[in-house]
Design an enzyme around this catalytic site. Structure first.
Site, mmCIF file in Angstrom:
data_model
loop_
_atom_site.group_PDB
_atom_site.id
_atom_site.type_symbol
_atom_site.label_atom_id
_atom_site.label_comp_id
_atom_site.label_asym_id
_atom_site.label_seq_id
_atom_site.Cartn_x
_atom_site.Cartn_y
_atom_site.Cartn_z
ATOM 1 N N ASP A 9 -6.245 -0.851 5.246
ATOM 2 C CA ASP A 9 -5.536 0.186 4.314
ATOM 3 C C ASP A 9 -6.292 1.525 3.632
ATOM 4 O OD1 ASP A 9 -4.687 -1.986 3.213
ATOM 5 O OD2 ASP A 9 -6.658 -3.184 2.000
ATOM 6 N N SER A 49 -12.980 -11.347 -1.163
ATOM 7 C CA SER A 49 -12.390 -10.032 -1.697
ATOM 8 C C SER A 49 -10.383 -10.690 -1.811
ATOM 9 C CB SER A 49 -12.811 -9.173 -0.343
ATOM 10 O OG SER A 49 -11.244 -8.024 -0.581
ATOM 11 N N ARG A 56 0.940 -1.255 0.197
ATOM 12 C CA ARG A 56 0.028 -0.160 0.394
ATOM 13 C C ARG A 56 0.766 0.986 0.240
ATOM 14 N NH1 ARG A 56 -4.383 -2.581 -1.993
ATOM 15 N NH2 ARG A 56 -5.587 -3.347 -0.584
HETATM 16 N N1 ARG Z 1 -6.087 -8.129 7.109
HETATM 17 C C1 ARG Z 1 -4.983 -7.621 5.494
HETATM 18 C C2 ARG Z 1 -4.182 -6.216 6.462
HETATM 19 O O1 ARG Z 1 -5.330 -5.501 6.799
HETATM 20 C C3 ARG Z 1 -4.893 -7.867 4.514
HETATM 21 C C4 ARG Z 1 -6.179 -6.651 4.105
HETATM 22 C C5 ARG Z 1 -6.993 -7.049 2.295
HETATM 23 N N2 ARG Z 1 -7.456 -8.514 2.212
HETATM 24 C C6 ARG Z 1 -8.191 -8.275 1.054
HETATM 25 N N3 ARG Z 1 -8.940 -9.275 1.015
HETATM 26 N N4 ARG Z 1 -8.873 -7.364 0.632
HETATM 27 O O2 ARG Z 1 -3.101 -6.298 5.428
#
Ligand code: ARG
Length: 398
Positions: free
Chosen positions: A121, A171, A92
């Site tokens: 995120d 997801s 990210r």
């Molecule tokens: N829980 C993980 C994090 O916060 C992954 C989140 C993204 N996962 C997703 N399926 N969009 O880093």
């Protein structure tokens, strides 16, 4: 208004293009960063323009992701809550940084991302934008619009947007360092991760005979597998398939999100599992006991900062400096075995090995002066003797 949007090509960010135009009258510039996700990037670009983007950027971030982020994560043995290799989190910061660069170059007034208000995120994007482009407004359409998935599809249809998105039960976020799955049937933590949802980690019916694997490190970074030198991004791709074939690298985790929610997360990260296991093992051979113990605390803090959106906290760089200092001697090889869902360390060697065979050996030839053990041992327990005597405990009944 001109907005640079972090664009994955999925439903949320595609609908965001239209929504930003409608709500803010914005010109939307889409930025897609390749961090190793399996995507048809031509199709992503076509989708961006179809939805109304005025300009689209595709940035290849794979090598930088490996060299600047993954290598640090390996040196820091980064596992949030002891399990999650912070793969989504790490990428990210790179994605947000690339979006910020485009926003500056394009003279944008705002930057945007597709994160929800419930996850981690948003913290990573918002923090990166706030630090790198503080003059720009940050817009997160999904946090604002309050539409369900079905309503989004309906909104898109009403705006004449044809979305031929293959919809998944989950997801999924994928990059070089790992593949994250949430939602769908996984929302019940009792349900086991369905094998058919996994890409790298193969089911028992496909496991073949086990195999050995030798990983070589220099300065704390893996540089070769089985004697073949490769770039880190190529090595990670290789190990994701190779270890995954033996059922290694599945992580099923109840995770504490920063916002205070527990979340059931499933990760596939065979390469991260192998490389961190090997790296930790080699560190045990070359680092002092005190350096190791202290580094374990540093690692936990490092993983937390990365997880929690705090990449730009100066503490992260300070911890990196400590970690870097410890890595000079982390060179050598680790032999591992991949076998029926298990990953075993079977051997390790290093030119900087602190393992003193001449002293530890059971054979009579040991140089260790055992007579010195008597005085050492008596003084080692001195405080225990004093404290217990002072409390009158264990007094003999004379
Ligand atoms: N829980 C993980 C994090 O916060 C992954 C989140 C993204 N996962 C997703 N399926 N969009 O880093």
């Amino acid at each position: 208004m001109r907005v640079a949007l972090a664009y994955s090509g999925g439903l949320d960010t595609t609908v965001s293009i239209k929504w930003l135009q409608e709500k803010y009258g914005a010109e939307v510039i889409t930025v897609t960063v390749d961090v190793g996700q399996p995507e048809d990037f031509e199709e992503v670009e076509r989708r961006a323009y179809t939805a109304g983007a005025v300009k689209h950027y595709l940035i290849d971030g794979k090598a930088r992701f490996a060299e600047e982020f993954v290598s640090k994560a390996i040196k820091a043995n980064a596992l949030y809550e002891g399990e999650y290799p912070v793969s989504t989190a790490l990428a990210r910061y790179l994605i947000a940084e690339e979006v910020a660069k485009v926003a500056k170059a394009e003279g944008c007034d705002a930057v945007a991302h597709g994160c929800t208000g419930k996850g981690n995120d948003q913290l990573r994007f918002d923090a990166t934008f706030a630090v790198l482009v503080p003059e720009m407004r940050v817009i997160a359409p999904v946090r604002e619009w309050g539409m369900s998935r079905d309503e989004e599809v309906e909104y898109a249809r009403s705006k004449g947007l044809r979305l031929d998105l293959k919809k998944s039960r989950f997801s999924i976020d994928e990059n070089l360092w790992g593949r994250s799955l949430e939602a769908g049937e996984l929302e019940d933590p009792w349900n086991e991760p369905p094998w058919d949802a996994l890409k790298f980690v193969r089911p028992p019916s496909e496991w073949r005979d086990g195999e050995d694997l030798v990983v070589e490190f220099e300065g704390g970074v893996p540089v070769a597998v089985d004697g073949e030198r490769m770039r880190l991004d190529a090595m990670v791709q290789h190990l994701n398939f190779r270890a995954g074939r033996h059922g290694v690298g599945l992580i099923d985790h109840i995770e504490d999100r920063v916002v205070g929610l527990k979340s059931r997360e499933v990760y596939e990260a065979p390469a991260a599992t192998v490389l961190i296991r090997a790296h930790r093992d080699l560190e045990k051979l070359v680092l002092s006991r005190r350096a190791l113990a202290f580094k374990r605390q540093v690692e936990e803090e490092w993983a937390w900062l990365v997880y929690a959106g705090l990449w730009y906290d100066p503490l992260r760089e300070a911890l990196d400096a400590f970690v870097e200092e410890t890595q000079k001697a982390v060179a050598g090889e680790v032999r591992l075995r991949l076998e029926k869902g298990a990953l075993l360390v079977r051997g390790r060697r290093s030119p900087y090995s602190a393992y003193a065979e001449d002293l530890i050996t059971y054979s009579a030839a040991s140089r260790f002066d055992q007579r010195a053990g008597e005085a050492f041992s008596r003084i080692w327990s001195l405080e225990s003797q004093i404290v217990n005597r002072a409390r009158g405990r264990f007094r003999s009944g004379r």
